[in-house]
Design an enzyme around this catalytic site. Sequence first.
Site, PDB file in Angstrom:
ATOM      1  N   GLU A  82      43.451  -5.106  24.262  1.00 56.40           N
ATOM      2  CA  GLU A  82      44.198  -5.965  23.346  1.00 56.40           C
ATOM      3  C   GLU A  82      45.061  -6.914  24.182  1.00 56.40           C
ATOM      4  OE1 GLU A  82      47.206  -3.769  20.978  1.00 56.40           O
ATOM      5  OE2 GLU A  82      46.317  -1.971  21.823  1.00 56.40           O
ATOM      6  N   CYS A 114      44.820   0.137  20.095  1.00 56.35           N
ATOM      7  CA  CYS A 114      44.596   1.208  21.079  1.00 56.35           C
ATOM      8  C   CYS A 114      43.336   2.020  20.786  1.00 56.35           C
ATOM      9  CB  CYS A 114      45.801   2.144  21.133  1.00 56.35           C
ATOM     10  SG  CYS A 114      47.331   1.279  21.408  1.00 56.35           S
ATOM     11  N   THR A 157      58.782   1.689  26.127  1.00 54.84           N
ATOM     12  CA  THR A 157      57.456   2.328  26.056  1.00 54.84           C
ATOM     13  C   THR A 157      56.390   1.478  26.776  1.00 54.84           C
ATOM     14  OG1 THR A 157      56.680   1.314  23.987  1.00 54.84           O
ATOM     15  CG2 THR A 157      58.085   3.243  23.763  1.00 54.84           C
ATOM     16  N   HIS A 243      46.750  10.227  21.519  1.00 50.50           N
ATOM     17  CA  HIS A 243      47.155   8.887  21.952  1.00 50.50           C
ATOM     18  C   HIS A 243      48.664   8.928  22.181  1.00 50.50           C
ATOM     19  CE1 HIS A 243      47.919   4.712  22.283  1.00 50.50           C
ATOM     20  NE2 HIS A 243      48.629   4.680  21.165  1.00 50.50           N
ATOM     21  N   LYS A 252      55.464  15.014  18.635  1.00 46.57           N
ATOM     22  CA  LYS A 252      55.511  14.787  17.185  1.00 46.57           C
ATOM     23  C   LYS A 252      54.125  15.062  16.575  1.00 46.57           C
ATOM     24  CE  LYS A 252      58.836  10.905  17.274  1.00 46.57           C
ATOM     25  NZ  LYS A 252      60.057  11.472  16.713  1.00 46.57           N
ATOM     26  N   ASN A 294      52.895   3.314  28.159  1.00 42.16           N
ATOM     27  CA  ASN A 294      51.737   3.095  27.288  1.00 42.16           C
ATOM     28  C   ASN A 294      50.733   2.175  27.973  1.00 42.16           C
ATOM     29  OD1 ASN A 294      50.061   2.989  25.061  1.00 42.16           O
ATOM     30  ND2 ASN A 294      51.560   2.065  23.668  1.00 42.16           N
TER      31      ASN A 294
HETATM   32  N1  CAA Z   1      69.963  11.487  23.682  1.00 41.16           N
HETATM   33  C1  CAA Z   1      68.822  12.129  23.343  1.00 41.16           C
HETATM   34  N2  CAA Z   1      67.963  11.652  22.402  1.00 41.16           N
HETATM   35  C2  CAA Z   1      68.255  10.472  21.819  1.00 41.16           C
HETATM   36  C3  CAA Z   1      69.429   9.750  22.143  1.00 41.16           C
HETATM   37  C4  CAA Z   1      70.308  10.300  23.123  1.00 41.16           C
HETATM   38  N3  CAA Z   1      71.429   9.693  23.501  1.00 41.16           N
HETATM   39  N4  CAA Z   1      69.453   8.623  21.402  1.00 41.16           N
HETATM   40  C5  CAA Z   1      68.332   8.639  20.627  1.00 41.16           C
HETATM   41  N5  CAA Z   1      67.626   9.747  20.887  1.00 41.16           N
HETATM   42  C6  CAA Z   1      66.334  10.157  20.319  1.00 41.16           C
HETATM   43  C7  CAA Z   1      66.225   9.943  18.814  1.00 41.16           C
HETATM   44  O1  CAA Z   1      66.779  11.021  18.092  1.00 41.16           O
HETATM   45  C8  CAA Z   1      64.725   9.797  18.651  1.00 41.16           C
HETATM   46  O2  CAA Z   1      64.128  11.059  18.691  1.00 41.16           O
HETATM   47  P1  CAA Z   1      63.268  11.586  17.419  1.00 41.16           P
HETATM   48  O3  CAA Z   1      62.211  10.552  17.181  1.00 41.16           O
HETATM   49  O4  CAA Z   1      62.714  12.875  17.906  1.00 41.16           O
HETATM   50  O5  CAA Z   1      64.227  11.672  16.309  1.00 41.16           O
HETATM   51  C9  CAA Z   1      64.290   9.077  19.943  1.00 41.16           C
HETATM   52  O6  CAA Z   1      65.359   9.281  20.875  1.00 41.16           O
HETATM   53  C10 CAA Z   1      64.090   7.584  19.772  1.00 41.16           C
HETATM   54  O7  CAA Z   1      65.246   7.077  19.161  1.00 41.16           O
HETATM   55  P2  CAA Z   1      65.161   6.003  17.995  1.00 41.16           P
HETATM   56  O8  CAA Z   1      64.102   6.394  17.013  1.00 41.16           O
HETATM   57  O9  CAA Z   1      66.513   5.740  17.507  1.00 41.16           O
HETATM   58  O10 CAA Z   1      64.656   4.787  18.881  1.00 41.16           O
HETATM   59  P3  CAA Z   1      64.268   3.325  18.478  1.00 41.16           P
HETATM   60  O11 CAA Z   1      64.510   3.087  17.041  1.00 41.16           O
HETATM   61  O12 CAA Z   1      64.931   2.435  19.447  1.00 41.16           O
HETATM   62  O13 CAA Z   1      62.716   3.229  18.757  1.00 41.16           O
HETATM   63  C11 CAA Z   1      60.378   3.668  18.728  1.00 41.16           C
HETATM   64  C12 CAA Z   1      61.784   4.270  18.941  1.00 41.16           C
HETATM   65  C13 CAA Z   1      60.185   3.351  17.262  1.00 41.16           C
HETATM   66  C14 CAA Z   1      59.322   4.680  19.166  1.00 41.16           C
HETATM   67  C15 CAA Z   1      60.262   2.384  19.582  1.00 41.16           C
HETATM   68  O14 CAA Z   1      60.278   2.711  20.926  1.00 41.16           O
HETATM   69  C16 CAA Z   1      59.038   1.535  19.273  1.00 41.16           C
HETATM   70  O15 CAA Z   1      59.063   0.665  18.410  1.00 41.16           O
HETATM   71  N6  CAA Z   1      57.950   1.751  20.041  1.00 41.16           N
HETATM   72  C17 CAA Z   1      56.726   0.976  19.912  1.00 41.16           C
HETATM   73  C18 CAA Z   1      55.842   1.444  18.769  1.00 41.16           C
HETATM   74  C19 CAA Z   1      55.248   2.798  19.004  1.00 41.16           C
HETATM   75  O16 CAA Z   1      55.142   3.265  20.125  1.00 41.16           O
HETATM   76  N7  CAA Z   1      54.806   3.447  17.925  1.00 41.16           N
HETATM   77  C20 CAA Z   1      54.150   4.735  18.016  1.00 41.16           C
HETATM   78  C21 CAA Z   1      53.097   4.924  16.955  1.00 41.16           C
HETATM   79  S1  CAA Z   1      52.013   3.485  16.873  1.00 41.16           S
HETATM   80  C22 CAA Z   1      50.931   3.664  18.160  1.00 41.16           C
HETATM   81  O17 CAA Z   1      50.807   4.715  18.707  1.00 41.16           O
HETATM   82  C23 CAA Z   1      50.127   2.450  18.636  1.00 41.16           C
HETATM   83  C24 CAA Z   1      50.725   1.952  19.911  1.00 41.16           C
HETATM   84  O18 CAA Z   1      50.349   2.374  20.972  1.00 41.16           O
HETATM   85  C25 CAA Z   1      51.783   0.955  19.831  1.00 41.16           C
END
Ligand code: CAA
Length: 407
Positions: A82, A114, A157, A243, A252, A294
């Site tokens: 991609e 992906c 990521t 993945h 998860k 990733n």
């Molecule tokens: N200490 C320890 N843990 C902490 C923390 C701290 N100080 N602060 C936050 N955390 C934890 C949170 O509790 C959370 O854990 P859980 O999910 O277990 O609850 C984790 O850290 C992440 O925190 P947030 O959810 O608040 O983080 P965020 O909102 O900034 O973003 C995300 C997380 C959504 C994964 C982001 O990184 C993102 O958008 N990533 C890209 C999309 C992605 O990877 N999606 C996955 C499924 S789609 C897919 O797989 C296709 C692909 O390849 C893209």
Amino acid sequence: MTDVGVTDISIYVPSYYLTHQDLAEARGVPVDKFHIGLGNFKMSIIPNWEDSVTMAANAAYQLLMKTGTDPKEIRQMVVSTESGVDYSKPVASYVQELLGIGIRCRIYEVKHACYGGTAGLINSVDRIARTNRESEKALVIMTDIAHYGFENSGEPTQGAGAVAMLVERNPKLFSVDTTQNGVYSKSVFDFWRPSGHVVPIVDGHYSIECYLKALEESAMDLKENLQLNGRRLIETLDYVVYHMPFCNMAKKAHRHFVQLEYKDADNAEREKRFKETFEKMVEPGLFGVREVGNIYTGSVYMGLVSLLESEREEVEGKKVGIFSYGSGCGAEFLICNIKENAQKLIDGLNFKKQLDRRKKISIEHYTHIYSQKPQDVRYFPQEVRHFKDEYTQFVFTGIKDHKRQYV
Ligand code: CAA
């Protein structure tokens, strides 16, 4: 039934990395969010003398060399990505030239986020199963740069890398029966990159929901397909590789899978099952994503390489469930049957060795590299010689007359 699958596999990661410690400091975020919350520690950074073409060619070159395959023996080459470099000319064509793949080869590029890597693999296995020529081989390459942009929630990521697989009859590493699968697809807007956008648009938390739903549906489809009649899918597998856009996504996913598989158990029992099975079946496949991030199409197969290198002879003769997810979305659950005597091939993976060769770069250096456009790159061929090493054989030198140049 004809036994078809993967005879050997190679992985390529670029020579730079950024630590999540440095990223957290620069973004004013507690580092535990990245280390504990996402489970990631380093991300591969691609220097400006590399792109999806060079990574694909570098991964495949290693593979051809170690298997002693003449590029002319390849009759199908699929590059899944991609991170394409052209709306029309496929990455596969550039790779054909760099590797010296012959003219009697079907060559194309596949895109489905992906999931594209799995689409390329399944299609190539089917092609080899149906061919009249016993010795026909296919090359499947997955190459990507996961790039979300500065300060985006997906930034921690990010990663970059490529995986190459040689598909043939009577494979030496693992067999894949493409009829034993579970599939799911549905149009969603969880992560997408409209034409003209350099970085994707992502609805991060929704993307996790879509991923888990796809896992649930694909597992259900696979169970029906295998006619398990009430038996648990998880108990028919020795390992599962998910993945992995970030390390904790595997956690998860596995928690969700265990919940589905042990629906009738109480919470304490389910938690016990989760802990036991995660450690045994999933954890050995995680070191790559922690170190690289990733790599989109190649991500789940980087997990497989990690598993093979961690488990070595333990994995011989075992069944590995592969859950492949692509945003948008499409997913497939399939099974790799690892061959007896695979250890000799596992010894040649050299993934950890390749990770150790990388250089740490500063946040300023990362910012500089990821602010550049391919149009800014201009190297004379003699300048790029020192960028090459045992793993980096091909280098991007810039664009001339709208044509990308490689040496
Ligand atoms: N200490 C320890 N843990 C902490 C923390 C701290 N100080 N602060 C936050 N955390 C934890 C949170 O509790 C959370 O854990 P859980 O999910 O277990 O609850 C984790 O850290 C992440 O925190 P947030 O959810 O608040 O983080 P965020 O909102 O900034 O973003 C995300 C997380 C959504 C994964 C982001 O990184 C993102 O958008 N990533 C890209 C999309 C992605 O990877 N999606 C996955 C499924 S789609 C897919 O797989 C296709 C692909 O390849 C893209």
